[in-house]
Design a protein around this motif. Sequence first.
Motif, PDB file in Angstrom:
ATOM      1  N   GLN A   1       0.859  -1.188  -0.062  1.00 55.24           N
ATOM      2  CA  GLN A   1      -0.027   0.100   0.010  1.00 55.24           C
ATOM      3  C   GLN A   1       0.827   1.269  -0.043  1.00 55.24           C
ATOM      4  O   GLN A   1       1.812   1.254   0.434  1.00 55.24           O
ATOM      5  CB  GLN A   1      -0.953  -0.090   1.147  1.00 55.24           C
ATOM      6  CG  GLN A   1      -1.847  -1.188   1.463  1.00 55.24           C
ATOM      7  CD  GLN A   1      -2.942  -1.272   0.212  1.00 55.24           C
ATOM      8  OE1 GLN A   1      -3.351  -0.365  -0.452  1.00 55.24           O
ATOM      9  NE2 GLN A   1      -2.980  -2.334  -0.383  1.00 55.24           N
ATOM     10  N   GLY A   2       0.181   2.308  -0.399  1.00 54.96           N
ATOM     11  CA  GLY A   2       0.975   3.672  -0.292  1.00 54.96           C
ATOM     12  C   GLY A   2       1.890   3.898  -1.664  1.00 54.96           C
ATOM     13  O   GLY A   2       2.794   4.733  -1.391  1.00 54.96           O
ATOM     14  N   ILE A   3       1.665   3.372  -2.565  1.00 52.81           N
ATOM     15  CA  ILE A   3       2.636   3.545  -3.782  1.00 52.81           C
ATOM     16  C   ILE A   3       1.650   4.301  -4.935  1.00 52.81           C
ATOM     17  O   ILE A   3       0.395   3.728  -5.046  1.00 52.81           O
ATOM     18  CB  ILE A   3       3.156   2.127  -4.435  1.00 52.81           C
ATOM     19  CG1 ILE A   3       4.093   1.421  -3.349  1.00 52.81           C
ATOM     20  CG2 ILE A   3       3.972   2.501  -5.700  1.00 52.81           C
ATOM     21  CD1 ILE A   3       5.119   2.242  -2.962  1.00 52.81           C
ATOM     22  N   ASP A   4       2.409   4.941  -5.675  1.00 51.37           N
ATOM     23  CA  ASP A   4       1.333   5.858  -6.550  1.00 51.37           C
ATOM     24  C   ASP A   4       1.689   5.306  -8.031  1.00 51.37           C
ATOM     25  O   ASP A   4       2.999   5.486  -8.647  1.00 51.37           O
ATOM     26  CB  ASP A   4       2.073   7.375  -6.592  1.00 51.37           C
ATOM     27  CG  ASP A   4       1.268   8.141  -7.706  1.00 51.37           C
ATOM     28  OD1 ASP A   4       0.151   7.795  -8.394  1.00 51.37           O
ATOM     29  OD2 ASP A   4       1.395   9.442  -7.732  1.00 51.37           O
ATOM     30  N   ILE A   5       1.073   4.312  -8.402  1.00 54.32           N
ATOM     31  CA  ILE A   5       1.353   3.312  -9.437  1.00 54.32           C
ATOM     32  C   ILE A   5       1.168   4.014 -10.838  1.00 54.32           C
ATOM     33  O   ILE A   5       1.661   3.595 -11.945  1.00 54.32           O
ATOM     34  CB  ILE A   5       0.424   2.141  -9.268  1.00 54.32           C
ATOM     35  CG1 ILE A   5      -0.838   2.310  -9.472  1.00 54.32           C
ATOM     36  CG2 ILE A   5       0.899   1.419  -8.504  1.00 54.32           C
ATOM     37  CD1 ILE A   5      -1.879   1.150  -9.754  1.00 54.32           C
ATOM     38  N   GLU A   6       0.519   5.329 -10.582  1.00 54.26           N
ATOM     39  CA  GLU A   6       0.390   5.901 -11.900  1.00 54.26           C
ATOM     40  C   GLU A   6       1.697   6.732 -12.518  1.00 54.26           C
ATOM     41  O   GLU A   6       1.771   7.169 -13.671  1.00 54.26           O
ATOM     42  CB  GLU A   6      -0.793   6.939 -12.068  1.00 54.26           C
ATOM     43  CG  GLU A   6      -2.042   6.394 -11.367  1.00 54.26           C
ATOM     44  CD  GLU A   6      -2.605   5.381 -12.751  1.00 54.26           C
ATOM     45  OE1 GLU A   6      -2.340   5.737 -13.883  1.00 54.26           O
ATOM     46  OE2 GLU A   6      -3.168   4.232 -12.368  1.00 54.26           O
ATOM     47  N   ARG A   7       2.505   7.051 -11.478  1.00 55.31           N
ATOM     48  CA  ARG A   7       3.522   7.938 -11.841  1.00 55.31           C
ATOM     49  C   ARG A   7       4.941   6.762 -11.825  1.00 55.31           C
ATOM     50  O   ARG A   7       6.177   7.543 -11.616  1.00 55.31           O
ATOM     51  CB  ARG A   7       3.790   8.824 -10.825  1.00 55.31           C
ATOM     52  CG  ARG A   7       2.732   9.733 -10.809  1.00 55.31           C
ATOM     53  CD  ARG A   7       3.098  11.039  -9.993  1.00 55.31           C
ATOM     54  NE  ARG A   7       4.050  10.799  -9.196  1.00 55.31           N
ATOM     55  CZ  ARG A   7       4.535  11.682  -8.270  1.00 55.31           C
ATOM     56  NH1 ARG A   7       3.889  12.661  -7.763  1.00 55.31           N
ATOM     57  NH2 ARG A   7       5.702  11.514  -7.245  1.00 55.31           N
ATOM     58  N   ILE A   8       5.000   5.660 -11.858  1.00 52.36           N
ATOM     59  CA  ILE A   8       6.074   4.709 -11.863  1.00 52.36           C
ATOM     60  C   ILE A   8       6.838   4.941 -13.310  1.00 52.36           C
ATOM     61  O   ILE A   8       6.172   5.212 -14.146  1.00 52.36           O
ATOM     62  CB  ILE A   8       5.754   3.120 -11.927  1.00 52.36           C
ATOM     63  CG1 ILE A   8       5.167   2.976 -10.488  1.00 52.36           C
ATOM     64  CG2 ILE A   8       6.967   2.473 -12.047  1.00 52.36           C
ATOM     65  CD1 ILE A   8       4.767   1.670 -10.202  1.00 52.36           C
ATOM     66  N   ALA A   9       8.083   5.013 -13.245  1.00 55.71           N
ATOM     67  CA  ALA A   9       8.851   5.554 -14.373  1.00 55.71           C
ATOM     68  C   ALA A   9      10.233   4.385 -14.447  1.00 55.71           C
ATOM     69  O   ALA A   9      10.457   3.994 -13.360  1.00 55.71           O
ATOM     70  CB  ALA A   9       9.204   6.847 -14.369  1.00 55.71           C
TER      71      ALA A   9
END
Length: 149
Positions: A96-104
């Motif tokens: 939890q707590g990961i911004d999966i939309e901004r993974i690069a």
Amino acid sequence: MALNFDPFRDLDRVTEAMLGSRQGPRLMPMDLYRDGDHYVLAADLPGIDPGSVDIDVDGQLLTIRAERTLGAAEGAKWIARERMSGSFLRQLNLGQGIDIERIAANYTNGVLSVTIPVTERAKPRKIEVAAGNEQGNLTVQESPASVDA
């Protein structure tokens, strides 16, 4: 000079040479660390074509796949072949707590770097403590004492 002899490594090498390449995906070595408000994953993938690297997120599962193909001159007689070819796979549960939309991701000099940002909600923050100096802030109710006769 001391020589390291590992009979299992040599046995694996001979078996692979006789039976062909190992079946199934290989594990890619990686490091994972937190740098401020994001995690950084660094995976060793030397000799991989960046076009063969596939990274996807399904729910909280991050999957990295890559393919290495080794070219050989036709009719070549191998003397030694220690570089592995085939599929590489690594899966991580992001939690939890990961911004999966901004993974690069970036691939440079044989190292795949994946930056995994933390959501605003999961970032550490300071909680301010208010001081209550006035007696009006504190209310105490006393219950009447019961006297049994």
